[in-house]
Design a protein around this motif. Sequence first.
Motif, PDB file in Angstrom:
ATOM      1  N   ALA A  51      35.872 -11.663 -30.306  1.00  0.00           N
ATOM      2  CA  ALA A  51      34.925 -12.250 -29.598  1.00  0.00           C
ATOM      3  C   ALA A  51      35.369 -12.220 -28.115  1.00  0.00           C
ATOM      4  O   ALA A  51      34.617 -11.767 -27.022  1.00  0.00           O
ATOM      5  N   GLY A  52      36.504 -12.735 -27.989  1.00  0.00           N
ATOM      6  CA  GLY A  52      37.239 -12.814 -26.732  1.00  0.00           C
ATOM      7  C   GLY A  52      37.354 -11.446 -26.040  1.00  0.00           C
ATOM      8  O   GLY A  52      37.000 -11.266 -24.561  1.00  0.00           O
ATOM      9  N   CYS A  87      35.594  -8.909 -26.668  1.00  0.00           N
ATOM     10  CA  CYS A  87      34.268  -8.237 -26.267  1.00  0.00           C
ATOM     11  C   CYS A  87      33.840  -8.843 -25.332  1.00  0.00           C
ATOM     12  O   CYS A  87      33.206  -8.228 -24.326  1.00  0.00           O
ATOM     13  N   THR A  88      33.816 -10.267 -24.958  1.00  0.00           N
ATOM     14  CA  THR A  88      33.580 -11.021 -23.684  1.00  0.00           C
ATOM     15  C   THR A  88      34.200 -10.151 -22.502  1.00  0.00           C
ATOM     16  O   THR A  88      33.571 -10.296 -21.436  1.00  0.00           O
ATOM     17  N   CYS A 123      32.830  -7.071 -21.787  1.00  0.00           N
ATOM     18  CA  CYS A 123      31.421  -6.966 -21.058  1.00  0.00           C
ATOM     19  C   CYS A 123      31.429  -7.487 -19.758  1.00  0.00           C
ATOM     20  O   CYS A 123      30.812  -7.158 -19.006  1.00  0.00           O
ATOM     21  N   LEU A 124      32.430  -8.449 -19.235  1.00  0.00           N
ATOM     22  CA  LEU A 124      32.641  -8.940 -18.027  1.00  0.00           C
ATOM     23  C   LEU A 124      33.021  -7.851 -17.250  1.00  0.00           C
ATOM     24  O   LEU A 124      32.435  -7.636 -15.988  1.00  0.00           O
ATOM     25  N   MET A 134      25.448 -10.513 -20.479  1.00  0.00           N
ATOM     26  CA  MET A 134      26.393 -10.861 -19.537  1.00  0.00           C
ATOM     27  C   MET A 134      25.659 -10.491 -18.239  1.00  0.00           C
ATOM     28  O   MET A 134      25.961 -11.240 -17.279  1.00  0.00           O
ATOM     29  N   SER A 176      29.635 -15.300 -20.152  1.00  0.00           N
ATOM     30  CA  SER A 176      30.710 -15.291 -21.180  1.00  0.00           C
ATOM     31  C   SER A 176      30.425 -16.396 -22.261  1.00  0.00           C
ATOM     32  O   SER A 176      30.607 -15.940 -23.139  1.00  0.00           O
ATOM     33  N   VAL A 212      27.642 -14.365 -24.416  1.00  0.00           N
ATOM     34  CA  VAL A 212      28.347 -13.364 -24.983  1.00  0.00           C
ATOM     35  C   VAL A 212      29.205 -13.951 -26.155  1.00  0.00           C
ATOM     36  O   VAL A 212      29.041 -13.311 -27.245  1.00  0.00           O
ATOM     37  N   PHE A 213      30.123 -14.787 -25.735  1.00  0.00           N
ATOM     38  CA  PHE A 213      31.161 -15.153 -26.612  1.00  0.00           C
ATOM     39  C   PHE A 213      30.471 -15.755 -28.077  1.00  0.00           C
ATOM     40  O   PHE A 213      31.107 -15.468 -29.127  1.00  0.00           O
ATOM     41  N   ALA A 265      28.973 -13.335 -30.597  1.00  0.00           N
ATOM     42  CA  ALA A 265      30.144 -12.466 -30.864  1.00  0.00           C
ATOM     43  C   ALA A 265      30.859 -12.975 -31.894  1.00  0.00           C
ATOM     44  O   ALA A 265      31.253 -12.391 -32.836  1.00  0.00           O
TER      45      ALA A 265
END
Lengths: 284, 364
Positions: free
Chosen positions: A72-73, A75-76, A79-80, A165, A211, A214-215, A218
């Motif tokens: 998840a991190g 992915c975040t 995404c950022l 995001m 974040s 998204v997190f 995720a």
Amino acid sequence: MKNENGLKYFSLSVIWIWLIIFALLPFLLVSIVSFLSHDENHLIRLPFTLAHYIDLNNAIYLKIFEKSFYLAGLCTIICLILGYPFAYAIARMENHFKSLFILLIIIPFWTSSLIRTYSMITILKPKGIINSVLLWLGIIDKPLALLYSDIAVVIGLIYNLLPFMVLPLLTNIERLDNRLLDAARDLGANRFTTFRKITLPLTMPGIISGSILVFLPAMTIFYIPDLLGGSKSILLGNLIQNQFLVTQNWPLGSAISIVFTLLLGFLLFIYWRTMRGKEHGNLI
Amino acid sequence: MSQNIIELREVSKSIHGHDVLYNINLEVRNGEFLTLLGPSGCGKTTLLRLISGFEQPTTGKIFINGKDVAGLAPHLRHAHTVFQSYALFPHMNVVENVAFGLRCQKLPKKEIDERVAEVLKIVKLEKYALRKPEQLSGGQQQRVAIARAVVNRPLVLLLDEPLSSLDYRLRKTMQIELKQLQRKLGITFIFVTHDQEEALSMSDRVVVMQEGYIEQIGTPRQVYEDPQNLAVAKFIGEANIFDSEIVGMDGKQITVMIQGKQRMVKSTRSFTVGQKVYLLVRPEDLRVWNAEEAGDTSDMLPGVVEEVIYKGTTVDLMVRLTNNKLVAATKFFDEDDDRLEYKIGEPVWTTWSPGWEVVLPHEE
Ligand SMILES: Nc1ncnc2c1ncn2[C@@H]1O[C@H](COP(=O)(O)OP(=O)(O)O)[C@@H](O)[C@H]1O
Ligand SMILES: [Mg+2]
């Protein structure tokens, strides 16, 4: 004046009632269930016990927690990195282009996320679009095993969550006063300094709310690891789902949910504490 | 050249194919307080952005301190900007805001601290050094914006409507403060405003702009007392404008016909007999007499008092002339003229001293 106040109290109480019914009550139910016992014949039963929480202190569960956090991190962060320049570019566009692009971001939401995830299988599978193109270009000589891997899960998560995001970032960057950037330039800041000293701090609220948006999903969307990660990829989301739907161990599933919720609550609390006193601490 | 800190030669600017500035020629003298005055949308900000380097002119050249600045970045031009509504960095305190430019130059910390302290002292903000912009009043924010610009020791300070967001009283105070600050710093100020009173009271010279053109450049007195054209006259202060025609030119003696009466006027311009002109008379120059006071009325215009507005130090009269034109006259209270009692509907004579009018030709 009185009427206005009335309206204020009305809308506030609607929000509170909504929160109590749809957030607090379910949370309480799940908490209670997490302290109940479980056996073959009963989904839940008395007596109260701490057994499930003790069970959680198990290498397998910790590993799943860790891996979920990691994916998840990741992915975040991706995404950022993808979303920030994109949001920045859109925010600086002329108005009619801007609305077009915002529409393009929103259109995918009109199709169910589940269906879009299924369709990703056709893109990622060995004879799917990505592999076909790469083979045709001669970059690879045999298909990559994209599907049913962590890569597929991360790609699926990013695809589904990127708009969450982009949208808060977009609103934040749009509000950024152009004159501040001019002022920085007038004072001799180059692009990089302007970004680091002005743009970044002033868009931090957007970065943080994006974040969070998204997190959180995720960590818990269960059908994406299910569909794209295959049977090996057990993440927090499908772990909880399995407890409820497959092994039917409701108390354990509840206990995992509660621990997870408290953990996130703790993170939000830390965020709130660091942001308190800063006037730009408002989310979105 | 040495006298002029900034020169603009035949500068024009179009934005997205839309012409914003036409053929601007401007010389800014070293150390002067120059004001760009014009209604909103006439191109004042654009002109300032051309000088500061945020925009490039479509045609023409700009010289700062004798050097052609085409393509030169804003921070290298020795001209810093105090932005409209200040554009202070909201996440930084006063010191961080002011030190920003010096930190970008990577000066030693000691020098930065000294220069920031010195500037904060000049703008009297030492006590507020650690406050954030939102914890300051409008006037204080304004001073931070000025400090942030002058700490870089510019030759020219560009101020874009710095007072327009302040309330009336504070604006008056800040006008005086700005003027004093300019004297203390000894640098050139280019100040933008759409308020003619502010422009007249603060500037050494005023540049009157209208729809992308410079209409007139002159001292406040010149633009007020001798406007180049009707547009300037109308924008700078109130003016009564009479339609008139030249009926006699005898050397410097000009005779005009106005509403069927002949009178003598003075002008440095030359006219031809039969030419249509405007006569422009400021309200404070227009005299209003009643029948007993009037005496010889051969060159006076008759009318009726329509409105009397008491303003403390002055009384404003609106007089409807016989040709239905409404004119304004301002009378000051003074001891010689204690008769300021006018009744609405009272018949009066209006006139002015010869030479106090401005004669302007009709424009095509
Ligand atoms: N970026 C821009 N795009 C299009 N038109 C602009 C732009 N900037 C300024 N203009 C136009 O230029 C004219 C002058 O603007 P400006 O210099 O801001 O006037 P002022 O500061 O005197 O109010 C206006 O008509 C405005 O619409
Ligand atoms: Mg402007």
